[in-house]
Design an enzyme around this catalytic site. Structure first.
Site, mmCIF file in Angstrom:
data_model
loop_
_atom_site.group_PDB
_atom_site.id
_atom_site.type_symbol
_atom_site.label_atom_id
_atom_site.label_comp_id
_atom_site.label_asym_id
_atom_site.label_seq_id
_atom_site.Cartn_x
_atom_site.Cartn_y
_atom_site.Cartn_z
ATOM 1 N N TYR A 1 -2.511 28.472 -1.879
ATOM 2 C CA TYR A 1 -2.971 27.651 -0.938
ATOM 3 C C TYR A 1 -4.026 28.120 0.079
ATOM 4 C CZ TYR A 1 -0.417 23.655 -2.595
ATOM 5 O OH TYR A 1 0.150 22.732 -3.436
ATOM 6 N N GLU B 1 6.824 20.993 -3.145
ATOM 7 C CA GLU B 1 6.826 21.552 -4.456
ATOM 8 C C GLU B 1 8.038 22.734 -4.335
ATOM 9 O OE1 GLU B 1 2.947 23.105 -4.687
ATOM 10 O OE2 GLU B 1 2.127 21.013 -4.519
ATOM 11 N N TYR C 1 5.913 13.751 -18.170
ATOM 12 C CA TYR C 1 5.369 14.608 -19.159
ATOM 13 C C TYR C 1 5.838 16.116 -19.029
ATOM 14 C CZ TYR C 1 2.894 15.744 -14.760
ATOM 15 O OH TYR C 1 2.615 15.970 -13.285
#
Length: 413
Positions: A95, A137, A190
């Protein structure tokens, strides 16, 4: 919280971002990859070349500026991106790099118009937004690792079976090399597949929907071979999977991810709409409904070019014909003579609202759709024209998020 001054400065940049957003994000990626080429091991090279990643990032930056006083409004987008980041292996240390080059790109594109005050305000805002992503996250990484059968980062899977589904679509049945359990998932989610292709400098990561119901001892992905043309080359990864990967070969997978999935708590009718290889998450949903919810009314609608590229038709036919509350309809844009002779499809051309009204009892249902962007634009507009509420419209982009406005109904396929 941002200072009031920073909030006002960022709000003042909204018109500038609307005009120059893509130029800024394009320059951002150029500068960042020049300084940190190792990040090309994470990012999708094809999306970069096509400009989709730049546009998607520009849309997020613009949305952040518009909603700077209420960033909770963009939380759904944050979660969607965070799922992809977790599946790709984006970590907190990435980041600061992104922040550095995003600010440099703003300055580079806007020149003297990007004053110290503007750069300072955006630096403050980026820090807050980055902290939000990192926090979300971190929870996703923890959940992926600690769930039964879960793991961190990438895990080796063996290709147990390779099944050709149509002229251009192939399924891969994947089992863990270590023989251990695998994490469950929600129908519609996915996995990321990381591949090192000989002679390529960087690794490639692609997301593929899981195309079977959860609870199996394998994962199944179903991949369309992307053939190139005058304006674009062959799909590097899809062609390698089709032509080079054999049964017994090893693929590296992340744990399942994604915020597009079937809501099994909703007992109302469900409509599954797909275009092309967008049928893969819909097959997962259909299989799940067949196994778990025999009372729910299910309408499966698939649009494709013709019978040669229509994948899993026999499976869907067998599934729906054996269940009175399930039905399937096919729309072929360019049917072959054989398709006509065998009556393989229900409509020629493209899907439109008037036809949908003849096969769906009413709009009080949950609608899920996936496919090429023009198809999704057309479906989104048709459902809105029918009065379907936003809360009942669910969709998934293959690749970076794009806009469903304005819809191009004539482009549905």
């Amino acid at each position: 919280m941002l200072s009031e001054r920073s909030v006002q400065i960022i709000k003042s940049t909204v018109p500038v971002l609307e005009v120059h957003g893509v130029a800024i994000t394009k320059r951002f990626y150029e500068m960042m990859f020049a300084a940190h080429p190792e990040l090309l091991n994470i990012f999708n090279h094809a999306n970069q070349k096509q400009g989709r990643q730049q546009t998607a990032l520009a849309n997020v930056v613009y949305a952040a500026a518009v909603h700077i006083e209420n960033l909770a409004a963009i939380l759904p987008a944050v979660k969607q991106i965070a799922h992809k980041h977790r599946s790709l292996g984006v970590k907190p240390e990435h980041y600061p790099i992104v922040g550095e080059f995003l600010l440099k790109a703003i300055k580079d594109v806007l020149g003297d118009a990007a004053t110290d005050d503007i750069i300072g305000a955006w630096g403050e805002a980026y820090g807050m937004i980055a902290d939000a992503f990192i926090g979300v996250e971190a929870e996703m990484y923890k959940e992926a690792h600690q769930q039964p059968g879960g793991w961190e980062d990438f895990r080796e899977f063996r290709v147990d079976r390779k099944v050709q589904e149509s002229d251009s679509i192939t399924s891969f049945y994947l089992v863990p090399k270590d023989g251990g359990a695998i994490a469950s998932f929600l129908a519609g989610q996915y996995v990321s597949v990381r591949m090192a292709i000989p002679e390529d400098q960087f690794t490639h990561i692609r997301q593929y929907s899981l195309s079977d119901a959860p609870g199996k001892p394998y994962y199944r992905i179903t991949v369309k071979r992307e053939d190139g043309g005058e304006s674009h080359p062959d799909g590097r990864v899809s062609n390698y999977l089709h032509h080079q990967i054999k049964e017994g070969d090893i693929l590296h997978l992340s744990a399942p991810a994604g915020d597009f999935y079937l809501n099994l708590e909703d007992k109302r009718p469900v409509v599954l709409l797909s275009g092309g290889v967008g049928l893969t998450p819909m097959i997962s949903m259909l299989n799940t409904l067949a196994e778990k919810d025999s009372e729910r009314q299910v309408t499966f609608i698939h649009a494709t070019e013709n019978g040669k590229v229509h994948a899993m038709k026999q499976h869907v036919d067998e599934l729906t014909q054996a269940r009175p509350r399930m039905s399937a309809y096919y729309c072929y844009r360019n049917p072959s003579d054989q398709d006509r002779e065998t009556q393989a499809f229900h409509k020629e051309g493209t899907i439109h609202l008037e036809w949908l009204k003849t096969i769906i009892p009413d709009q009080n249902a949950s609608f899920y759709f996936c496919g090429p962007v023009p198809f999704m634009q057309a479906m989104n507009q048709a459902l809105k024209d029918w009065g379907v509420s936003d809360s009942d419209i669910h969709f998934e982009f293959f690749g970076p998020a794009a806009s469903l406005e304005p819809a191009a109904a004539s482009a549905a396929r």
